[in-house]
Design a protein around this motif. Structure first.
Motif, PDB file in Angstrom:
ATOM      1  N   LEU A  45       0.836  -1.200   0.000  1.00  0.00           N
ATOM      2  CA  LEU A  45       0.000   0.000   0.000  1.00  0.00           C
ATOM      3  C   LEU A  45       0.875   1.256   0.000  1.00  0.00           C
ATOM      4  O   LEU A  45       0.617   2.221  -0.737  1.00  0.00           O
ATOM      5  CB  LEU A  45      -0.893  -0.030   1.241  1.00  0.00           C
ATOM      6  N   ASN A  46       1.930   1.230   0.806  1.00  0.00           N
ATOM      7  CA  ASN A  46       2.849   2.360   0.849  1.00  0.00           C
ATOM      8  C   ASN A  46       3.605   2.541  -0.461  1.00  0.00           C
ATOM      9  O   ASN A  46       3.854   3.662  -0.897  1.00  0.00           O
ATOM     10  CB  ASN A  46       3.837   2.181   2.001  1.00  0.00           C
ATOM     11  N   ILE A  47       3.997   1.409  -1.076  1.00  0.00           N
ATOM     12  CA  ILE A  47       4.708   1.499  -2.355  1.00  0.00           C
ATOM     13  C   ILE A  47       3.825   2.158  -3.410  1.00  0.00           C
ATOM     14  O   ILE A  47       4.265   3.051  -4.153  1.00  0.00           O
ATOM     15  CB  ILE A  47       5.162   0.096  -2.822  1.00  0.00           C
ATOM     16  N   TYR A  48       2.564   1.731  -3.486  1.00  0.00           N
ATOM     17  CA  TYR A  48       1.636   2.330  -4.458  1.00  0.00           C
ATOM     18  C   TYR A  48       1.454   3.818  -4.172  1.00  0.00           C
ATOM     19  O   TYR A  48       1.429   4.638  -5.091  1.00  0.00           O
ATOM     20  CB  TYR A  48       0.289   1.615  -4.404  1.00  0.00           C
ATOM     21  N   HIS A  49       1.326   4.150  -2.911  1.00  0.00           N
ATOM     22  CA  HIS A  49       1.105   5.553  -2.563  1.00  0.00           C
ATOM     23  C   HIS A  49       2.319   6.409  -2.921  1.00  0.00           C
ATOM     24  O   HIS A  49       2.180   7.496  -3.497  1.00  0.00           O
ATOM     25  CB  HIS A  49       0.796   5.687  -1.080  1.00  0.00           C
ATOM     26  N   GLN A  50       3.526   5.916  -2.585  1.00  0.00           N
ATOM     27  CA  GLN A  50       4.733   6.677  -2.890  1.00  0.00           C
ATOM     28  C   GLN A  50       4.950   6.832  -4.389  1.00  0.00           C
ATOM     29  O   GLN A  50       5.563   7.801  -4.846  1.00  0.00           O
ATOM     30  CB  GLN A  50       5.958   5.992  -2.252  1.00  0.00           C
ATOM     31  N   SER A  51       4.439   5.856  -5.159  1.00  0.00           N
ATOM     32  CA  SER A  51       4.587   5.907  -6.615  1.00  0.00           C
ATOM     33  C   SER A  51       3.458   6.678  -7.283  1.00  0.00           C
ATOM     34  O   SER A  51       3.427   6.788  -8.511  1.00  0.00           O
ATOM     35  CB  SER A  51       4.648   4.482  -7.187  1.00  0.00           C
ATOM     36  N   GLY A  52       2.496   7.190  -6.506  1.00  0.00           N
ATOM     37  CA  GLY A  52       1.373   7.927  -7.058  1.00  0.00           C
ATOM     38  C   GLY A  52       0.317   7.042  -7.677  1.00  0.00           C
ATOM     39  O   GLY A  52      -0.569   7.527  -8.400  1.00  0.00           O
ATOM     40  N   LYS A  53       0.364   5.724  -7.408  1.00  0.00           N
ATOM     41  CA  LYS A  53      -0.612   4.781  -7.967  1.00  0.00           C
ATOM     42  C   LYS A  53      -1.805   4.686  -7.019  1.00  0.00           C
ATOM     43  O   LYS A  53      -1.997   3.681  -6.315  1.00  0.00           O
ATOM     44  CB  LYS A  53       0.040   3.404  -8.146  1.00  0.00           C
ATOM     45  N   LEU A  54      -2.624   5.740  -6.983  1.00  0.00           N
ATOM     46  CA  LEU A  54      -3.729   5.791  -6.026  1.00  0.00           C
ATOM     47  C   LEU A  54      -4.802   4.762  -6.335  1.00  0.00           C
ATOM     48  O   LEU A  54      -5.454   4.237  -5.425  1.00  0.00           O
ATOM     49  CB  LEU A  54      -4.321   7.198  -6.013  1.00  0.00           C
ATOM     50  N   LYS A  55      -5.014   4.473  -7.614  1.00  0.00           N
ATOM     51  CA  LYS A  55      -6.024   3.484  -7.993  1.00  0.00           C
ATOM     52  C   LYS A  55      -5.624   2.106  -7.480  1.00  0.00           C
ATOM     53  O   LYS A  55      -6.449   1.367  -6.932  1.00  0.00           O
ATOM     54  CB  LYS A  55      -6.179   3.464  -9.509  1.00  0.00           C
ATOM     55  N   GLU A  56      -4.343   1.740  -7.659  1.00  0.00           N
ATOM     56  CA  GLU A  56      -3.865   0.450  -7.172  1.00  0.00           C
ATOM     57  C   GLU A  56      -3.906   0.395  -5.637  1.00  0.00           C
ATOM     58  O   GLU A  56      -4.210  -0.651  -5.049  1.00  0.00           O
ATOM     59  CB  GLU A  56      -2.441   0.193  -7.670  1.00  0.00           C
ATOM     60  N   ALA A  57      -3.581   1.539  -4.990  1.00  0.00           N
ATOM     61  CA  ALA A  57      -3.644   1.584  -3.534  1.00  0.00           C
ATOM     62  C   ALA A  57      -5.061   1.345  -3.044  1.00  0.00           C
ATOM     63  O   ALA A  57      -5.286   0.625  -2.056  1.00  0.00           O
ATOM     64  CB  ALA A  57      -3.132   2.941  -3.036  1.00  0.00           C
ATOM     65  N   ALA A  58      -6.036   1.939  -3.747  1.00  0.00           N
ATOM     66  CA  ALA A  58      -7.436   1.725  -3.378  1.00  0.00           C
ATOM     67  C   ALA A  58      -7.818   0.257  -3.552  1.00  0.00           C
ATOM     68  O   ALA A  58      -8.608  -0.289  -2.773  1.00  0.00           O
ATOM     69  CB  ALA A  58      -8.334   2.612  -4.227  1.00  0.00           C
ATOM     70  N   GLY A  59      -7.240  -0.402  -4.558  1.00  0.00           N
ATOM     71  CA  GLY A  59      -7.512  -1.825  -4.761  1.00  0.00           C
ATOM     72  C   GLY A  59      -7.013  -2.678  -3.607  1.00  0.00           C
ATOM     73  O   GLY A  59      -7.662  -3.643  -3.204  1.00  0.00           O
ATOM     74  N   VAL A  60      -5.845  -2.304  -3.046  1.00  0.00           N
ATOM     75  CA  VAL A  60      -5.315  -3.027  -1.888  1.00  0.00           C
ATOM     76  C   VAL A  60      -6.235  -2.851  -0.691  1.00  0.00           C
ATOM     77  O   VAL A  60      -6.531  -3.807   0.041  1.00  0.00           O
ATOM     78  CB  VAL A  60      -3.888  -2.547  -1.562  1.00  0.00           C
ATOM     79  N   LEU A  61      -6.709  -1.616  -0.473  1.00  0.00           N
ATOM     80  CA  LEU A  61      -7.631  -1.359   0.631  1.00  0.00           C
ATOM     81  C   LEU A  61      -8.910  -2.166   0.473  1.00  0.00           C
ATOM     82  O   LEU A  61      -9.458  -2.691   1.452  1.00  0.00           O
ATOM     83  CB  LEU A  61      -7.944   0.136   0.706  1.00  0.00           C
ATOM     84  N   GLN A  62      -9.376  -2.283  -0.763  1.00  0.00           N
ATOM     85  CA  GLN A  62     -10.591  -3.058  -1.012  1.00  0.00           C
ATOM     86  C   GLN A  62     -10.359  -4.539  -0.696  1.00  0.00           C
ATOM     87  O   GLN A  62     -11.230  -5.218  -0.148  1.00  0.00           O
ATOM     88  CB  GLN A  62     -11.023  -2.886  -2.471  1.00  0.00           C
TER      89      GLN A  62
END
Length: 702
Positions: A541-558
């Motif tokens: 989740l942190n990797i996606y966030h640091q890379s600006g991949k907010l859509k992928e981060a939201a997928g992890v949360l889901q």
């Protein structure tokens, strides 16, 4: 046929068994003629020297002289050969045998076995039961497999015929030295077995963890004798504890009542241990309360039971009861309480135990002092740990490992490596735990080159195969240097299937170096191995966030919501005046809440002058969304503020946290340590962070 002395000395019981067909029963084994009776051993004294030279000190003390070599026997009639053989076996050996028995009686087992070499080398002595009994005691005392083979082989070759007592002693010798396969063969071949024989083999099986076979033999014994002693019942209670079968343990408890052996100390302690290990601490307490005389072992058993199930405060309370009862405490008691103090994060309790340790005469005990070194190391008191370590007159590998790990955990990698090298200079043999401790120290202190050297010499110089955790340390080291390709190659080149720890180290390295593709690959591997482990999802989740991949981060949360995994709130605590104070993020339940929050605001204002800027809303390790809304009042900051308010100016402060410290708090506490001129130690779920003069021992890599 002639065999040289060197060849004769190299013959072991295993070789004898492979070269000769043994009789089918133990009775026939002891009745067979000497295995070497068809050979003539001739010692070449000019080449080999005097065979008694190595034990000259013993032989001269007794006035013994090496026997003169006999002339090689010529071909005679069968009757002459028989007479010669009888003469060869029955030469008197009163002086040697008497000395062996005296040495064994005085617990000088190694010297007794050295003197036994005269009997082996010269051969043909008339050795009696009492001498064999002494040799058995020496073998048991040393726990030497080689000595067991020597003595047992000599018994067979000399035609010794044991009675029931000696057969049981030989069986016990094999059991105590861990030779359970041979012991089982001896037991099965015994022409007569009494209760001692059965108890010996059953206890041996329980000691090695073969509980099912122990129960099988116990039932066979019961069919034969319909009786057993209290020691047998205690042994079987231990077996039921090993299997964690409380129903079987209760049946044995019924047998205890039926046979009226409930007052036996061994039985009572076995019952306490059994109920504790089977998860029923209430019945363990009842068994303890029913003891007519509460011994040291009984108190230790119930304290260990409470500690086993996490009832640390209750265990500590029982310790104080034990102390007040006047029962003598041993080094195991103090070792347990030190570990309980470690779990309670109480340095004050540990200091009290340390004082009691010295007061009760165990100040130099290796077990208790090693526990102290481990405790002080884990709780930031490395200097105290080193002081205890230096005062130990005798140290084992565990003692060295504890201090090396202590240095490493506190970011003192250079000191850990220096101590490791000192350990090697003092001829101590490192094990896999030693190498794990020193490699972790190199990892925590970013000592890449030294860590790589130690990793390579593990198997080359010390014959220690690197395990998964050693590889994980090296992957972390490579990640710190930004060598992600080399880290990935190390995983792929491992001689075993990569473990979750190795992939987790690569995932963390990918997060720190913001390598999205490699991090995603490592995370996918971890999902297959540990699909329910929250931290794996959080790092990705942190990797996606640091890379600006907010859509992928939201997928992890889901995915987390779908699996029902939720991030637990962070909890931090600090000990002040022998009392622990616990804080949650945004916590306002403490009696000093207003003062604490004012202190936090004051500190934030002060450190802002040194460049501190609160992080914007970010997805932090191991915290939930509520944590984001109260960034300035995270549990770490509240605990630090409380500690600063209630402790003396200039004194060090120690905070414990149940998750990993967040980036914002890490940066803030570095500057708080600078402006307050305090040393602040934070122990999080990953490691120790020593904040001093505006820097952290982790080098901002954690």
């Amino acid at each position: 046929m002639e065999i040289s002395l060197a060849c004769y000395q190299s013959i072991s019981l295993d070789k004898i068994q492979n070269s000769f067909r043994f009789p089918s029963s133990i009775h026939e084994v002891f009745r067979t003629k000497p295995l070497f009776s068809d050979y003539c051993f001739r010692f070449n004294r000019r080449k080999c020297g005097n065979p008694c030279d190595k034990i000259k000190c013993f032989s001269l003390e007794q006035g013994l002289q090496p026997r003169r070599p006999k002339p090689k026997p010529s071909r005679n009639t069968d009757s002459d050969l028989k007479e010669t053989e009888e003469t060869h076996v029955k030469r008197p050996s009163v002086g040697i045998c008497s000395q062996i028995e005296k040495l064994a009686f005085c617990n000088r087992y190694r010297e007794a076995l050295e003197l036994f070499e005269i009997l082996e080398l010269e051969g043909g002595f008339d050795v009696g039961l009492s001498t064999y009994d002494a040799l058995v005691s020496a073998c048991i005392g040393l726990g030497s497999v080689r000595a067991v083979k020597r003595v047992f082989s000599y018994m067979i070759s000399n035609g010794f015929e044991p009675d029931q007592y000696m057969s049981n002693r030989v069986l016990l010798m094999h059991v105590k030295c861990g030779m359970m396969i041979d012991a089982r063969s001896l037991f099965d071949e015994m022409p007569e077995r009494n209760l001692v024989s059965w108890n010996t083999i059953i206890a041996g099986l329980v000691d090695v963890g073969d509980y099912f076979e122990a129960f099988r033999l116990f039932l066979l014994m019961w069919e034969e004798f319909s009786d057993c002693g209290s020691r047998t019942i205690a042994t079987m209670i231990r077996a039921s504890a090993g299997l964690e079968l409380i129903s079987v343990g209760r049946q044995l408890h019924s047998a205890v009542v039926k046979f009226g052996v409930g007052e036996d100390i061994f039985v009572s302690c076995a019952l306490i241990d059994m109920y504790s290990k089977c998860g029923n601490i209430e019945d363990a307490q009842w068994a303890f309360d029913e003891m007519p005389e509460k011994t040291t072992v009984g108190w230790n058993s119930i304290i260990a039971g409470y500690a086993l199930h996490g009832y640390s405060e209750e265990a500590l309370s029982m310790f104080y009861e034990m102390r007040d009862s006047g029962v003598k405490m041993d080094h195991f008691t103090f070792s347990m309480i030190i570990r309980i103090s470690s779990r309670l994060a109480s340095v004050e309790y540990a200091k009290q135990v340390h004082a009691g340790l010295i007061r009760h005469g165990f100040g130099l005990d290796i077990v208790a002092n090693t526990a102290l070194v481990d405790f002080y190391s884990k709780w930031g008191r490395v200097e105290d740990a080193k002081h205890v370590f230096d005062r130990m007159p005798c140290k084992n590998t565990i003692s060295w490992n504890a201090l090396i790990a202590g240095y490493g955990n506190h970011g003192q990698g250079a000191e850990a490596v220096e101590l490791f090298e000192q350990m090697l200079r003092e001829k101590m043999r490192p094990n896999h735990v030693t190498f794990l401790a020193v490699l972790a120290a190199c990892s925590h202190s970013r000592l890449f080159e030294r860590g790589w050297e130690i990793f390579q010499l593990m198997s080359r110089d010390h014959n220690v195969k690197p395990r998964a955790m050693h590889y994980a340390c090296m992957i972390e080291l490579l990640g710190q240097e930004g060598l992600l390709d080399e880290a990935f190659a190390l995983i792929r080149g491992a001689p075993f299937k990569p473990t979750a720890n190795m992939w987790a180290a690569l995932l963390t390295a990918s997060r720190v170096n913001v390598n999205l593709e490699l991090g995603k690959y490592a995370a996918e591997k971890l999902y297959g191995m540990e699909p329910e482990k929250l931290s794996n999802y959080v790092v990705l989740l942190n990797i996606y966030h640091q890379s600006g991949k907010l859509k992928e981060a939201a997928g992890v949360l889901q995915t987390l919501r779908r699996k029902g995994l939720r991030m637990l709130p962070v909890c931090s605590w600090v000990e002040v005046n022998k009392q622990s104070h616990v804080f949650l993020s945004g916590d306002k339940s403490h009696v000093q809440t207003n003062e604490i929050y004012e202190k936090v605001d004051s500190l934030v204002h002060e450190i802002s002058k040194h460049g501190y800027v609160p992080k914007e809303k970010t997805l932090l390790p191991d915290v939930d969304e509520q944590e984001q809304r109260i960034l300035l009042y995270h549990s770490e900051k509240l605990a630090v503020a409380f500690g600063l308010i209630n402790t003396m100016k200039g004194s060090p402060l120690q905070v414990v946290q149940n998750h990993r410290i967040c980036n914002d708090c890490h940066n803030a506490i570095k500057l708080i340590a600078l402006v307050t001129r305090r040393e602040i130690v934070v122990r999080d779920a990953s490691r120790f962070h020593h904040f001093k003069d505006g820097s952290c021992s982790c080098g901002d890599y954690w």
